[in-house]
Design an enzyme around this catalytic site. Structure first.
Site, PDB file in Angstrom:
ATOM      1  N   GLY A 273       0.811  -1.218   0.000  1.00 42.28           N
ATOM      2  CA  GLY A 273       0.000   0.000   0.000  1.00 42.28           C
ATOM      3  C   GLY A 273       0.837   1.256   0.000  1.00 42.28           C
ATOM      4  O   GLY A 273       0.630   2.166  -0.818  1.00 42.28           O
TER       5      GLY A 273
ATOM      6  N   ASP B   6      10.684  -6.863  -1.552  1.00 43.94           N
ATOM      7  CA  ASP B   6       9.455  -7.573  -1.175  1.00 43.94           C
ATOM      8  C   ASP B   6       9.636  -9.030  -1.562  1.00 43.94           C
ATOM      9  O   ASP B   6      10.395  -9.335  -2.483  1.00 43.94           O
ATOM     10  CB  ASP B   6       8.220  -6.980  -1.880  1.00 43.94           C
TER      11      ASP B   6
ATOM     12  N   ASN C 243      -4.862  -7.202  -2.802  1.00 50.33           N
ATOM     13  CA  ASN C 243      -3.914  -6.078  -2.831  1.00 50.33           C
ATOM     14  C   ASN C 243      -4.437  -4.910  -3.672  1.00 50.33           C
ATOM     15  O   ASN C 243      -4.059  -3.761  -3.465  1.00 50.33           O
ATOM     16  CB  ASN C 243      -2.561  -6.506  -3.427  1.00 50.33           C
ATOM     17  N   LEU C 244      -5.285  -5.225  -4.659  1.00 46.42           N
ATOM     18  CA  LEU C 244      -5.560  -4.245  -5.714  1.00 46.42           C
ATOM     19  C   LEU C 244      -6.443  -3.082  -5.271  1.00 46.42           C
ATOM     20  O   LEU C 244      -6.524  -2.076  -5.962  1.00 46.42           O
ATOM     21  CB  LEU C 244      -6.182  -4.952  -6.927  1.00 46.42           C
ATOM     22  N   GLN C 245      -7.081  -3.211  -4.110  1.00 46.69           N
ATOM     23  CA  GLN C 245      -7.928  -2.131  -3.583  1.00 46.69           C
ATOM     24  C   GLN C 245      -7.089  -0.919  -3.186  1.00 46.69           C
ATOM     25  O   GLN C 245      -7.593   0.175  -3.051  1.00 46.69           O
ATOM     26  CB  GLN C 245      -8.744  -2.710  -2.406  1.00 46.69           C
TER      27      GLN C 245
ATOM     28  N   ASP D 210       4.753  -3.718   6.549  1.00 41.41           N
ATOM     29  CA  ASP D 210       3.424  -3.926   7.138  1.00 41.41           C
ATOM     30  C   ASP D 210       3.489  -4.732   8.427  1.00 41.41           C
ATOM     31  O   ASP D 210       2.516  -5.335   8.827  1.00 41.41           O
ATOM     32  CB  ASP D 210       2.505  -4.616   6.122  1.00 41.41           C
TER      33      ASP D 210
ATOM     34  N   CYS E 280      -3.523  -4.695   9.044  1.00 38.62           N
ATOM     35  CA  CYS E 280      -4.553  -4.270   8.085  1.00 38.62           C
ATOM     36  C   CYS E 280      -5.284  -5.477   7.499  1.00 38.62           C
ATOM     37  O   CYS E 280      -6.459  -5.379   7.133  1.00 38.62           O
ATOM     38  CB  CYS E 280      -3.936  -3.455   6.961  1.00 38.62           C
TER      39      CYS E 280
ATOM     40  N   CYS F 106     -11.793 -17.343  12.548  1.00 39.62           N
ATOM     41  CA  CYS F 106     -11.843 -15.947  12.110  1.00 39.62           C
ATOM     42  C   CYS F 106     -11.709 -15.943  10.590  1.00 39.62           C
ATOM     43  O   CYS F 106     -12.111 -16.902   9.924  1.00 39.62           O
ATOM     44  CB  CYS F 106     -10.768 -15.109  12.788  1.00 39.62           C
TER      45      CYS F 106
END
Lengths: 90, 384
Positions: free
Chosen positions: B43, B64, B72-74, B132, B190, B342
């Site tokens: 992000g 990475d 991820n694409l949002q 992250d 996140c 969950c």
């Protein structure tokens, strides 16, 4: 009254209130007043000995309480207490 | 290294920078001869890498180890639909080179760890922390301190963002502000708590702006201050930070003088950041399916937030969100098998640890959460 600004991370524990206004002479007194209304928040910010958790920073206006008198830092009615947690999202 | 001047084509490309008195020709040449290491191409790494590439930072390193997936694409705008399944660094590199073919992009397809971090980071002028997770944030900080280079910090959660510049002379480092990570599980990621898609765009753009100012040596950078932004209430506050003379890494008598085991420091076992759980406390989706059709099916407890039940659900489950599990433990039977679940298994693992510490013995959690259940058992369910 002193305003307490909480990040979104803790809003659940105060029923989604964003800025909380409470009376108190010191940071600890103000936060104790918040905890009396929202007891679940205490465990998020304080340890069992009643001290601030180490990953939490607290500011009075722009100054860290680490540079003042920690939780015993005196506060005035128009002061703003900001809670800064360590978050990791990226 | 020799100092490179702008080529004729670069004058046109960087025209809007050249017009600014604060940047001008000498500033743009500085950027061309600068290097930045971006840890993470998610992000935050997306806008940071795209803007630094467009700005003409001559050498960009991206680190990475992950592959691009649909979730991820949002927000991770450096990647696109065509990159799903591809290495993130390769996807990002192709986009950055398309934005600016006049720069060099080095892709490090590996996790940033104590064993490779100094090798990767040495030689770069600046680190941009776009990670992250807590272990890599402490690692990025310590690497920056040991190499004597600045570390531009950005962090996000839901609607909240933080930005600062650490590691400048006389300024604090990340550890001065956050000497210790939160206990594992106390601060959700996140992927468990969610994040507004545009938020990393805001925070990452601020990181890119600070990085450019640091590289150029212009303006007032966010050293000794931290921006807290709340996109939900359009609130932007700045607080002051100070260097901690007793900081274990950058203080006057540092106790940490080389890289350490950051997973151990942060109390997480490995790259997946899942708490260490004994196998007997874990149940697979297929085994759970069998047990649910037995004479004594386990009680299913969904520890997700109530609004997540609208996305997917397992019939018969009761909802006790993770943050209520300790308070609600007295209402959970101790004489009957219990299975927590969950979204993907991290929150249920934390809930499991809470219940085990509270004396529960007949309790397990669902491996891979409801997403793996949807893959293996109930294929009609949504995966998110």
């Amino acid at each position: 009254m002193v305003t307490v600004k909480l990040p979104g991370l803790y809003r659940y524990y105060v029923k989604n209130a964003k800025d909380l206004c409470y009376n108190g002479q010191t940071v600890r007194e103000v936060l104790d007043a918040v905890f009396s209304d929202y007891p679940a928040l205490r465990n998020q910010l304080f340890d069992v000995e009643g001290e601030k958790k180490r990953h939490i920073n607290i500011f009075v206006n722009k100054a860290s309480i680490k540079d003042l008198e920690f939780l015993e830092t005196p506060v005035q009615p128009d002061d703003v207490i900001t809670i800064l947690p360590n978050i990791s999202g990226g | 290294m020799t100092f490179s001047k702008l080529t004729r084509g670069e004058f046109l490309r960087y025209s809007r920078h050249l017009l600014m008195p604060e940047i001008g020709l000498s500033g743009q040449e500085k950027l061309k001869n600068s290097s930045a290491l971006i840890i993470g191409t998610g992000g935050l790494g997306s806008p940071v890498s795209m803007y630094l590439a467009a700005a003409g930072v001559g050498q960009i390193g991206i680190v990475d180890y992950d592959v691009v997936d649909e979730t991820n694409l949002q927000r991770q705008i450096v990647h696109g639909q065509k990159s799903v399944g591809k290495l993130k660094v390769e996807s990002a590199k192709s986009r950055l080179v398309d934005i600016n073919p006049l720069i060099d992009v080095t892709a490090y397809n590996e996790p940033f760890t104590s064993s490779n971090a100094m090798r990767i980071a040495r030689g770069y002028d600046i680190i941009i922390d776009c990670t992250d997770n807590f272990p890599t944030r402490y690692l990025s900080n310590d690497v920056a301190v040991f190499l004597g280079i600045p570390n531009v910090y950005g962090s996000i959660f839901r609607f909240d963002g933080q930005v600062s510049v650490f590691g400048l002379p006389d300024g604090p480092c990340y550890r001065c502000v956050f000497p210790e990570p939160p206990p594992p599980g106390l601060v959700p990621s996140c992927s468990d708590g969610g994040v507004l898609g545009v938020l990393p765009g805001i925070v990452g753009s601020l990181q890119a702006s600070e990085a450019i100012k640091v590289l150029l040596g212009i303006g007032e950078v966010a050293s000794g201050k931290l921006l807290l932004l709340d996109a939900l209430s359009f609130s932007f506050d700045t607080v002051n930070l100070r260097k901690n003379p007793n900081c274990k890494v950058c203080g006057s008598h540092p106790q940490i003088t080389e890289l350490i085991d950051y997973n151990q420091f942060c109390g997480v076992p490995g790259l997946d950041h899942q708490p260490d759980i004994e196998r007997s406390f874990v149940i697979s989706p297929l085994d759970l399916k069998k047990e649910l059709s037995s004479i004594t099916p386990p009680l299913l407890i969904d520890v997700r937030e109530p609004h997540e039940q609208a996305i997917s659900n397992i019939e018969g489950a009761i909802n006790i969100p993770l943050h209520d599990i300790f308070v609600e433990r007295e209402h959970i039977p101790r004489d009957h098998p219990v299975v927590l679940f969950c979204k993907r298994g991290s929150r249920s693992a934390m809930g499991l640890n809470v219940l085990i510490k509270a004396g529960f013995s007949n309790v397990r959690h669902l491996e891979g959460g409801i997403n793996l259940w949807a893959e293996m058992v109930d294929k009609k369910l949504n995966i998110y």
